[in-house]
Design an enzyme around this catalytic site. Sequence first.
Site, PDB file in Angstrom:
ATOM      1  N   ASP A 105      -3.123   9.219  -0.318  1.00 37.64           N
ATOM      2  CA  ASP A 105      -4.242   9.723   0.473  1.00 37.64           C
ATOM      3  C   ASP A 105      -5.335  10.301  -0.425  1.00 37.64           C
ATOM      4  O   ASP A 105      -5.041  10.858  -1.480  1.00 37.64           O
ATOM      5  CB  ASP A 105      -3.730  10.811   1.436  1.00 37.64           C
ATOM      6  CG  ASP A 105      -4.719  11.105   2.547  1.00 37.64           C
ATOM      7  OD1 ASP A 105      -5.691  10.343   2.718  1.00 37.64           O
ATOM      8  OD2 ASP A 105      -4.522  12.118   3.242  1.00 37.64           O
ATOM      9  N   ASN A 124      -5.745   2.447  10.551  1.00 36.01           N
ATOM     10  CA  ASN A 124      -6.855   2.170   9.628  1.00 36.01           C
ATOM     11  C   ASN A 124      -7.817   1.093  10.137  1.00 36.01           C
ATOM     12  O   ASN A 124      -8.940   0.972   9.650  1.00 36.01           O
ATOM     13  CB  ASN A 124      -6.338   1.764   8.234  1.00 36.01           C
ATOM     14  CG  ASN A 124      -5.738   2.927   7.452  1.00 36.01           C
ATOM     15  OD1 ASN A 124      -4.851   2.735   6.620  1.00 36.01           O
ATOM     16  ND2 ASN A 124      -6.216   4.146   7.697  1.00 36.01           N
TER      17      ASN A 124
HETATM   18  C1  FPP Z   1      -6.104   6.650   1.626  1.00 40.93           C
HETATM   19  O1  FPP Z   1      -7.320   7.180   1.193  1.00 40.93           O
HETATM   20  C2  FPP Z   1      -5.898   5.298   1.185  1.00 40.93           C
HETATM   21  C3  FPP Z   1      -5.863   4.180   1.985  1.00 40.93           C
HETATM   22  C4  FPP Z   1      -6.015   4.190   3.431  1.00 40.93           C
HETATM   23  C5  FPP Z   1      -5.662   2.859   1.433  1.00 40.93           C
HETATM   24  C6  FPP Z   1      -4.811   2.799   0.221  1.00 40.93           C
HETATM   25  C7  FPP Z   1      -5.187   1.592  -0.487  1.00 40.93           C
HETATM   26  C8  FPP Z   1      -5.185   1.437  -1.819  1.00 40.93           C
HETATM   27  C9  FPP Z   1      -4.719   2.428  -2.807  1.00 40.93           C
HETATM   28  C10 FPP Z   1      -5.731   0.181  -2.372  1.00 40.93           C
HETATM   29  C11 FPP Z   1      -5.008  -1.057  -1.942  1.00 40.93           C
HETATM   30  C12 FPP Z   1      -3.570  -1.019  -2.230  1.00 40.93           C
HETATM   31  C13 FPP Z   1      -2.860  -1.958  -2.834  1.00 40.93           C
HETATM   32  C14 FPP Z   1      -1.399  -1.731  -2.957  1.00 40.93           C
HETATM   33  C15 FPP Z   1      -3.413  -3.198  -3.409  1.00 40.93           C
HETATM   34  P1  FPP Z   1      -8.372   7.510   2.321  1.00 40.93           P
HETATM   35  O2  FPP Z   1      -9.344   6.388   2.385  1.00 40.93           O
HETATM   36  O3  FPP Z   1      -7.681   7.831   3.590  1.00 40.93           O
HETATM   37  O4  FPP Z   1      -9.054   8.778   1.698  1.00 40.93           O
HETATM   38  P2  FPP Z   1      -9.734   9.969   2.514  1.00 40.93           P
HETATM   39  O5  FPP Z   1      -8.655  10.612   3.330  1.00 40.93           O
HETATM   40  O6  FPP Z   1     -10.241  10.852   1.432  1.00 40.93           O
HETATM   41  O7  FPP Z   1     -10.825   9.373   3.338  1.00 40.93           O
END
Ligand code: FPP
Length: 248
Positions: A21, A69
């Site tokens: 996260d 998401n």
């Molecule tokens: C959370 O940060 C992250 C995600 C919803 C996506 C995770 C994806 C990756 C790390 C990249 C793709 C993965 C792979 C395995 C190729 P957030 O966007 O919720 O952050 P925030 O809470 O600060 O908005």
Amino acid sequence: MSTTNHIDPKSVPEHIAIIMDGNGRWAQSHGQDRLFGHTKGVDAVRETLRAAVDVKVKYLTLYAFSTENWNRPKEEVEGLMNLLVMSLANELDELNENGVRLQAIGNIKGLPEYCQESLREAIDQTKNNTNITLVLALNYSSKWEIREMVKNISSKVQEKTVSIDSIDDELISNELTTKGIPDPELLIRTSGEHRVSNFLLWQIAYTEFYFLDIYWPEFGKKQLNEAIYNYQNRERRFGLVSSQIKGE
Ligand code: FPP
């Protein structure tokens, strides 16, 4: 402090699950757009996976895309799908060099066809690797998984291939998308949030939680080793009392 040397190789968790996260907030704090944060998130995945292989973790499950998401802005959703496909292609050689077997959990059929195709390809090309299984949770929601399990078992009861009395934990586990994967001993979440967010609700009944305040792009080898070290210094009682665990 380097904790790698302090980790007891005999009690490394077999399965670590991570809620990655904070990519968006990390990007914002660096004056960048959210997708830049996700790209940095992939770098953190690479480093964490290498570190997990080094200490002989056998399963690493990453919450990469939840069913919730889909509600994000269209450009971000498309960006994440493209990043997934690009990462799978770019990392395939390294996955094979490190003996990483790829698996996916979640409603995979609900992903765009081009993502399914690249996932199938990467899963197939890594299927004989044995060092670690990298489990990507994609279009995953624990409530969805539990709902599907209830429907499947109910159909089997209706068809009389399963009797109600035979429904036990094992039968339920075998109807989840995590079938064949041991429950995680350790669940890590970054970014200072203390929530489970619809992740592995059945599977984390006895899992230890480890929360960090840093954003996912800042996570890597050092933080993984510290989490394992912290885990190793806890007493897992599974409902028993301390003296029973210590055999006193
Ligand atoms: C959370 O940060 C992250 C995600 C919803 C996506 C995770 C994806 C990756 C790390 C990249 C793709 C993965 C792979 C395995 C190729 P957030 O966007 O919720 O952050 P925030 O809470 O600060 O908005």
